[in-house]
Every structure is written in structure tokens, then in C-alpha cells.
Design a protein around this motif. Structure first.
Motif, short mmCIF file in Angstrom:
data_model
loop_
_atom_site.label_atom_id
_atom_site.label_comp_id
_atom_site.label_asym_id
_atom_site.label_seq_id
_atom_site.Cartn_x
_atom_site.Cartn_y
_atom_site.Cartn_z
N ALA A 55 -3.62 -6.08 11.07
CA ALA A 55 -2.33 -5.97 10.36
C ALA A 55 -2.13 -7.27 9.60
CB ALA A 55 -1.20 -5.72 11.36
N TRP A 56 -2.87 -7.41 8.52
CA TRP A 56 -2.80 -8.66 7.74
C TRP A 56 -1.49 -8.76 6.98
CZ3 TRP A 56 -6.34 -11.78 9.41
CH2 TRP A 56 -7.59 -11.30 9.77
N GLY A 57 -0.90 -7.61 6.69
CA GLY A 57 0.36 -7.62 5.95
C GLY A 57 1.12 -6.34 6.27
N ALA A 58 2.37 -6.27 5.79
CA ALA A 58 3.13 -5.03 6.02
C ALA A 58 2.64 -3.92 5.09
CB ALA A 58 4.61 -5.28 5.81
N CYS A 59 1.63 -4.23 4.28
CA CYS A 59 0.95 -3.18 3.49
C CYS A 59 0.21 -2.23 4.42
CB CYS A 59 -0.04 -3.84 2.53
SG CYS A 59 -1.22 -4.88 3.41
N SER A 60 -0.14 -2.72 5.63
CA SER A 60 -0.95 -1.89 6.54
C SER A 60 -0.11 -1.22 7.62
CB SER A 60 -2.08 -2.70 7.18
OG SER A 60 -1.97 -4.06 6.96
N LYS A 81 9.45 -5.96 5.24
CA LYS A 81 9.17 -4.63 4.67
C LYS A 81 8.47 -4.77 3.32
CE LYS A 81 11.52 -0.42 3.37
NZ LYS A 81 12.75 0.32 3.33
N PHE A 82 7.47 -3.95 3.10
CA PHE A 82 6.63 -4.03 1.90
C PHE A 82 6.72 -2.75 1.08
CE2 PHE A 82 2.54 -3.76 -0.26
CZ PHE A 82 2.22 -5.07 -0.60
N ILE A 83 6.67 -1.61 1.78
CA ILE A 83 6.76 -0.32 1.09
C ILE A 83 7.77 0.57 1.81
CG2 ILE A 83 4.44 -0.18 0.06
CD1 ILE A 83 3.80 1.57 2.67
N ILE A 159 4.24 -13.66 -0.66
CA ILE A 159 3.16 -12.92 0.03
C ILE A 159 1.91 -13.01 -0.83
CG2 ILE A 159 4.39 -11.33 1.56
CD1 ILE A 159 4.46 -9.31 -0.59
N GLY A 160 0.78 -12.76 -0.19
CA GLY A 160 -0.51 -13.05 -0.81
C GLY A 160 -0.87 -12.24 -2.04
N CYS A 161 -0.12 -11.18 -2.33
CA CYS A 161 -0.47 -10.37 -3.50
C CYS A 161 0.69 -10.30 -4.49
CB CYS A 161 -0.88 -8.96 -3.07
SG CYS A 161 0.34 -8.20 -1.99
N GLU A 162 1.65 -11.18 -4.35
CA GLU A 162 2.82 -11.10 -5.25
C GLU A 162 3.28 -12.51 -5.65
OE1 GLU A 162 4.75 -9.90 -7.70
OE2 GLU A 162 4.80 -8.07 -6.50
N ARG A 182 -2.71 -21.79 3.99
CA ARG A 182 -3.64 -21.93 2.87
C ARG A 182 -3.73 -20.65 2.02
NH1 ARG A 182 -7.63 -25.84 1.78
NH2 ARG A 182 -9.33 -24.67 0.83
N PHE A 183 -3.66 -19.52 2.73
CA PHE A 183 -3.77 -18.22 2.06
C PHE A 183 -2.69 -18.09 0.96
CE2 PHE A 183 -2.51 -13.65 2.14
CZ PHE A 183 -3.70 -13.11 1.65
N HIS A 184 -1.45 -18.41 1.34
CA HIS A 184 -0.36 -18.27 0.37
C HIS A 184 -0.51 -19.26 -0.78
CE1 HIS A 184 1.72 -16.55 4.02
NE2 HIS A 184 1.68 -15.57 3.16
N GLY A 242 0.03 0.57 1.76
CA GLY A 242 0.49 -0.39 0.74
C GLY A 242 -0.65 -1.02 -0.03
N GLN A 243 -1.86 -0.53 0.16
CA GLN A 243 -3.00 -1.17 -0.52
C GLN A 243 -3.58 -0.23 -1.57
OE1 GLN A 243 -5.84 -3.07 2.00
NE2 GLN A 243 -4.32 -4.44 2.85
N LYS A 244 -2.81 -0.05 -2.60
CA LYS A 244 -3.28 0.83 -3.67
C LYS A 244 -3.10 0.08 -4.99
CE LYS A 244 -2.55 5.03 -1.05
NZ LYS A 244 -3.20 4.43 0.05
N PHE A 245 -4.06 -0.79 -5.26
CA PHE A 245 -3.96 -1.64 -6.44
C PHE A 245 -4.91 -1.12 -7.52
CE2 PHE A 245 -2.34 -4.17 -2.97
CZ PHE A 245 -1.31 -4.90 -3.54
N GLY A 246 -4.51 -0.08 -8.22
CA GLY A 246 -5.35 0.42 -9.31
C GLY A 246 -5.78 1.85 -9.07
N ALA A 288 -8.07 -2.24 -2.70
CA ALA A 288 -7.24 -2.50 -1.53
C ALA A 288 -6.54 -3.85 -1.75
CB ALA A 288 -8.11 -2.51 -0.29
N CYS A 289 -6.52 -4.71 -0.75
CA CYS A 289 -5.87 -6.01 -0.89
C CYS A 289 -6.61 -6.84 -1.94
CB CYS A 289 -5.87 -6.73 0.44
SG CYS A 289 -5.34 -8.44 0.29
N PRO A 290 -5.93 -7.29 -3.00
CA PRO A 290 -6.64 -8.03 -4.05
C PRO A 290 -7.22 -9.36 -3.58
CG PRO A 290 -4.26 -8.03 -4.45
CD PRO A 290 -4.50 -7.11 -3.29
N ARG A 291 -6.82 -9.79 -2.40
CA ARG A 291 -7.33 -11.08 -1.92
C ARG A 291 -8.69 -10.97 -1.25
NH1 ARG A 291 -3.30 -14.95 -1.61
NH2 ARG A 291 -5.04 -16.35 -1.23
S1 SF4 Z 1 -2.17 -6.41 0.15
FE1 SF4 Z 1 -3.17 -8.25 0.98
S2 SF4 Z 1 -1.96 -9.96 0.28
FE2 SF4 Z 1 -0.71 -8.12 0.00
S3 SF4 Z 1 0.50 -7.99 1.87
FE3 SF4 Z 1 -1.35 -6.78 2.18
S4 SF4 Z 1 -2.80 -8.18 3.19
FE4 SF4 Z 1 -1.16 -9.43 2.28
#
Ligand code: SF4
Length: 328
Positions: A55-60, A81-83, A159-162, A182-184, A242-246, A288-291
Motif C-alpha cells: 500500500a504505497w499510496g491511497a491509489c492502492s 483520500k486519493f480517489i 504526494i509522489g505523483c502530484e 526523499r521520495f517526495h 488509482g493507478q491509471k495514468f494514460g 501504473a504509478c509514474p514513479r
Molecule cells: S500513484 Fe504512486 S506516487 Fe501516486 S499515490 Fe500511488 S504510489 Fe504514491
């Protein structure tokens, strides 16, 4: 770290919602606290199942697990909350009650040439942010919080993708301070061109991230060139909500137009081991996660690119366009 799991808030929510069976997700850094959190549910007579998935983020948010196990609530610890989802979810952000004063004092020597500071924090430090602002203002700094935009839940929240909330204030600040890890701050150096100073609450140190940007951008340019040269391309989609980037279909059509062989691959989580078995694929684009492709590129045997980077390889966007909107 001095973590506060906000148990009174959790108990109040559970008493109000009266779930019978709960799926509990813990962010990676707090999985070690599983037993003490389990006791809270036990004491209330509620069946709790802890997700062992990452669960790296609330995207998952673990919607599929919760539905498969017939749970009636998800409790997600460690993120905001992310989505939106129809399934009921309670977010417990978890406060880090670490005294930030020593780090703030240490940061002043790194900030002596900057009067106007853009400030962002990871969610665990939100409760302390007014004290942080007061501290800097007393030390003659003008503070602007990053804007609440996109996936950010609050003003100043990073957050790491915004990073759009940092980008819009960069013209008004001399440097950014990130309270978190460091991630952020790595994501921030890719997004903005001003100096980024990290107050690293995990390692108790101040890091000036300047210098990392050029190195990372050079590495991304190399990956883009490798995708341009690739014939067989894997487009990876993850099933995390929450990991639908594209759009994978769009990429398939575009790569085909260029005479390449794209395939769409689904994974619950991208790992080097899974990638390894697709021997014949020359390069991957992950939606998925752009990172993943950016931060973990050294772990992977093949180049992995983000959707935005794929657009550059396809000639749909220029690298300069991407730099303007942010690599992440
Ligand atoms: S998509 Fe990646 S950077 Fe964005 S919240 Fe999820 S784990 Fe963090």
C-alpha cells in the motif's frame, strides 16, 4: 518517528458504521504495527483482515480484496483520500508527532539565501504545519503553501505523483522546503526548477536536492531514446484503482502506426522479477504509478517509461512540453 494512529477517531468511526468484517490496509512503513492495531478491532468485537499487499499510496485501495473477502468496510492507514469509490473506506492518516524544531533550526543555514519559501509536507505532518509556518516567519521567511490541486488532499500536501500545486507557486518563491522523505523531494526536483530542500524526518537530516534534477533528466532522456529504438513494447497496466495514468489503447495504436509490436500486459504490481520473464520485450511503458520507472529504473533489466515519456518517444509531445507540465 513518533506515530499516532488516531485510535479514538478510528473507534468513533467503527462505532458509528458498525461493520462486521473489515479489510485493513497499512502503509508500508507501519505494517510493523499490525498487532497493536489488530487489538483495537478485537476489543470492539469486529473481524479484521489485514491486507499483506503493498500500500504505497491511497491509489492502492484494496477494493478487489475487500469484495472477494466479503468485507463491509476498508480502513486505510497512512494516507489521505486519493480517489472516490462506492465501497466505504475510512482513511486514518496517522500523525507523526516527531518534534520538528531541531530539523527546522538546522534547515535555516540551507535557506539563508532564500527569503520566499514554497512549503509542502507529507500527510503525517499536516497537524504541525502552522507551527512550521510560524517558525519560518519568525526567522523572516515568507511562506507560501503549495496549492491543493489534482490528487493533493490539502493545501501544502504533497504526494509522489502530484506536483501541480508546487508548479503554480514556483514563480513566487525562491526555493521549496519539503517536510517528508526523499521520495517526495525527488519528485519535486523533477517538477520544479527552483532549489528543493528536504527536511528528511526519517534520517533526521537536511538535504539540498539541487543537482539531482539534471542527473535524473539525463537518465530519462536515455530511456526515451531506448523506447524509440525498441521494436517489441510492453504496455503495463495495473489493477490498482488509482493507478491509471494514460490510455493503453491509444499507445497501442500509436506504436502500431510506427511499425512497432506493442502488447498490453496487466500486473497487480510491477516487479523486476515479473518483467524479467518477458525476454523478448525491448522496453516497457507503465501506466501504473509514474514513479516506478523513474525512481526504480536501476532495479529493472529493461527501460520502463511513463505515459508522458512514451508520448515524447512517439513524437506526440516534445521533451520541453513535458518539462513544462512536470515529468511525473
Ligand atoms: S500513484 Fe504512486 S506516487 Fe501516486 S499515490 Fe500511488 S504510489 Fe504514491
Amino acid at each position: 518517528m513518533t506515530l499516532n494512529f488516531e485510535i479514538p477517531k478510528l473507534v468513533k468511526e467503527l462505532k458509528k458504521r458498525k461493520p462486521k468484517k473489515v479489510l485493513v490496509q497499512l502503509a508500508e512503513g507501519i505494517k510493523q504495527n499490525v498487532s497493536e492495531i489488530a487489538r483495537v478491532f478485537e476489543n470492539l468485537g469486529i473481524e479484521a483482515i489485514f491486507s499483506g499487499e503493498t500500500a504505497w499510496g491511497a491509489c492502492s485501495i484494496a477494493l478487489q480484496e475487500a469484495e472477494a473477502l466479503k468485507c463491509d468496510l476498508i480502513v486505510h492507514f497512512g494516507h489521505a483520500k486519493f480517489i472516490s469509490s462506492k465501497f466505504p473506506v475510512v482513511y486514518i492518516k496517522v500523525k507523526d508527532e516527531l518534534d520538528l524544531n531541531p530539523l527546522l533550526k538546522k534547515s535555516l543555514s540551507h535557506l539563508k539565501n532564500y527569503g520566499k519559501i514554497g512549503l509542502s509536507y507529507s500527510i503525517q505532518h499536516r497537524h504541525d504545519i502552522n507551527n512550521v509556518i510560524k517558525f519560518y516567519e519568525k526567522n523572516k521567511k515568507k511562506i507560501t503553501l503549495s496549492k491543493k490541486m489534482g490528487f493533493a488532499a490539502y493545501e501544502g500536501h504533497v504526494i509522489g505523483c502530484e506536483y501541480s500545486g508546487l508548479k503554480v507557486i514556483q514563480k513566487d518563491v525562491d526555493a521549496f522546503v519539503i517536510i517528508g522523505n526523499r521520495f517526495h523531494s525527488m519528485g519535486a526536483v523533477l517538477a520544479v526548477e527552483k532549489p528543493v530542500i528536504l527536511l528528511d524526518v526519517y534520517n533526521d537530516e537536511i538535504m539540498d536536492m539541487s543537482g539531482i534534477r539534471e542527473k535524473m533528466l539525463k537518465q530519462r532522456a536515455i530511456s526515451i531514446q531506448k523506447l524509440k529504438d525498441a521494436q517489441n513494447i510492453g504496455i503495463i497496466v495495473e489493477i490498482k484503482p488509482g493507478q491509471k495514468f494514460g490510455n493503453p489503447r491509444y499507445l497501442v495504436d500509436k506504436f502500431k502506426e510506427q511499425g512497432k509490436n506493442p502488447v498490453v500486459i496487466t500486473m497487480s504490481e510491477i516487479t523486476p522479477e515479473k518483467i524479467m520473464n518477458f525476454y523478448h520485450i525491448d522496453a516497457f511503458v507503465e501506466l501504473a504509478c509514474p514513479r516506478i520507472g523513474i525512481d526504480d529504473f536501476a532495479k529493472y533489466p529493461k527501460p520502463i517509461l511513463t505515459f508522458k515519456e512514451a508520448l515524447v518517444a512517439l513524437g506526440v509531445k516534445s521533451w520541453e512540453d513535458i518539462l513544462k507540465t512536470g515529468v511525473v
